[in-house]
Design an enzyme around this catalytic site. Structure first.
Site, PDB file in Angstrom:
ATOM      1  CG  ASN A 208      -0.380  -0.143   2.531  1.00 45.65           C
ATOM      2  OD1 ASN A 208       0.666   0.705   2.855  1.00 45.65           O
ATOM      3  ND2 ASN A 208      -0.331  -1.289   3.118  1.00 45.65           N
ATOM      4  CG  ASP A 277      -6.804  -5.870   6.167  1.00 46.48           C
ATOM      5  OD1 ASP A 277      -6.015  -5.754   7.277  1.00 46.48           O
ATOM      6  OD2 ASP A 277      -7.242  -4.811   5.483  1.00 46.48           O
ATOM      7  CG  PHE A 321      -2.970   5.391  13.216  1.00 47.43           C
ATOM      8  CD1 PHE A 321      -1.958   5.231  14.409  1.00 47.43           C
ATOM      9  CD2 PHE A 321      -3.215   6.705  12.626  1.00 47.43           C
ATOM     10  CE1 PHE A 321      -1.527   6.118  14.803  1.00 47.43           C
ATOM     11  CE2 PHE A 321      -1.983   7.727  12.968  1.00 47.43           C
ATOM     12  CZ  PHE A 321      -1.462   7.410  14.014  1.00 47.43           C
ATOM     13  CE  LYS A 339      -8.263  -3.762  14.102  1.00 51.39           C
ATOM     14  NZ  LYS A 339      -7.538  -3.974  13.071  1.00 51.39           N
TER      15      LYS A 339
END
Ligand code: PMT
Length: 398
Positions: A208, A277, A321, A339
């Site tokens: 990314n 991911d 984040f 999370k």
């Protein structure tokens, strides 16, 4: 960064004096007013005119100069400084200071100041290791003087070893640290940054746009505030911040191992990394040939590192984040809760000036207790400072 600060830069005689010129440039560029004091020895290497031109201030050389004593004498110089830096500092200067000898303008000024003093020694390796020098340095440290430890390398005298003046960039960072309150002293902070790369074959990968800038800014700000910092970073093109321990990884699985392996000795985890991911289910051993008209790559899910940490959180503060392109608050809240985080920094990465590969960001801070703090566009370094202030408050249970 140093706007409004007055810095006294002491320069003593040695071949490394030329690096003090670069240091002066960095300090003035950051907004500091710099007053240079040179010893007689220093003027043998670089002329005062160079320092005068770059600082825009008269260079101070003599102890008893009637005019400058009247206008800006040594006591005045000592009192006006927010920080004193001596770079390069010879063994002679360190010895004199440790012995309380004030026989020239520089030693007199340094003895008279109440500002923090940062000393960047430069000398021959044998001088640096000489027990008398070591005792002098230890004595000054005991009295609160700060040192920018010299680097190891080829010395001008032809010897190799410790004694090389630190780089101007490193001394600059030490100077910033000297002026930063140690609000995170004693904290062990692990920061992740950058992208991960998931290999398809020996020449291709899925990744990314993360540059690492956000995570690196946090790691730097945490070190400046006195924390012990470990930066686990995916591949980036930027230099890691000075003072932090750096662990380089490529894939999400490597990042997972690096982070979980250090969890026991970590008080705060801040995950700014953009972790892939998914990863290709199979990595081809040889380069995939472009024979087929279409190619499908089967992907499998990577472990969610932050969720794993959240499941074994104990007393740690966890900051995540969220990089979103829609429903910022809703999606970020789901991640905060799912999370088990204390704080999530939500950025809408489709906004101009926010997110990937820019020097700025626009974020909302979402806290576990439902508070939402909306921040305007700002530099990533400034944002890093704000995030760490919130982390400090969370650590104190505020
Ligand atoms: O690096 P820069 O160019 O400066 O860009 C900054 C940034 C856009 C990368 C940064 O501001 C940011 O948003 N980082 C998080 C990107 C991201 O992966 O967000 P996410 O919503 O997919 O993940 C949520 C959180 O879970 C993140 O803290 C992430 O590190 C973590 N995660 C995600 C997936 C995974 N498998 N493991 C994780 O730990």
């Amino acid at each position: 960064m140093l706007r409004g600060k007055t810095i006294l830069l002491g320069v003593t005689g040695g071949i490394a004096v030329y690096k003090a010129v670069e240091l002066l440039r960095l300090l003035t560029k950051a907004g500091a007013a710099v007053h240079v004091v040179m010893t007689r020895g220093a003027t043998e290497f670089v002329t005062p005119l160079t320092f005068q031109t770059l600082s825009g201030q008269p260079v101070h050389l003599e102890l008893f100069n009637l005019i400058s004593e009247q206008q800006i004498g040594h006591i005045s110089l000592a009192e006006r400084a927010d920080l004193c830096i001596v770079a390069p500092a010879t063994a002679n200067f360190v010895g004199k200071l440790a012995g309380g000898i004030a026989d020239d303008l520089l030693t007199t000024t340094i003895m008279a100041t109440r500002a923090p003093v940062l000393i960047a020694p430069a000398m021959n390796v044998n001088m640096y290791q000489n027990p008398i020098y070591r005792e002098n340095e230890a004595r000054l440290k005991r009295h609160g003087y700060l040192f920018a430890a010299p680097a190891c390398g080829m010395l001008a005298c032809g010897y190799e070893g410790e004694g090389k003046l630190q780089t101007p960039e490193a001394i600059f960072e030490e100077a910033l640290a000297a002026l930063t309150p140690k609000t995170l002293a004693g904290e062990r902070i692990l920061v992740t940054a950058g992208p991960t790369r998931e290999e398809i074959d020996p020449v291709r990968y899925i990744s990314n746009h993360s540059s690492g800038k956000m995570g690196y800014a946090i790691a730097r700000a945490a070190w400046l505030a006195g924390a012990e910092v470990t930066l686990v970073t995916g591949p980036t093109a930027i230099a890691p911040p000075y003072g932090v321990g750096v662990v380089r990884v490529e894939s999400a699985l490597e990042m997972r191992e690096a982070v979980l392996g250090r969890l026991e000795e970590t008080d705060v985890v801040i995950k700014a990394a953009a972790v892939a991911d998914y990863r290709p289910k199979l990595r081809a051993r040889m380069k995939v040939k472009k024979t087929a008209a279409q190619l499908s790559i089967e992907l499998e899910k990577n472990p969610d590192i932050l969720a794993e940490i959240g499941a074994r959180k104990e007393g740690r503060v966890l900051v995540g984040f969220a990089a979103e392109t829609e429903e910022l608050v809703r999606n970020a809240t789901l991640k905060l809760e799912g999370k088990n985080l204390d704080l999530i920094v939500a950025n809408d990465v489709s906004q101009e000036g926010a997110g990937f590969n820019v020097d700025t960001n626009i974020v909302k801070l979402l806290f576990r207790d439902g508070r939402v703090e909306e921040l305007p566009l700002m530099g990533k370094h400034e944002l890093a400072g704000i995030i760490l202030e919130r982390v400090e408050a969370l650590r104190r249970g505020k």
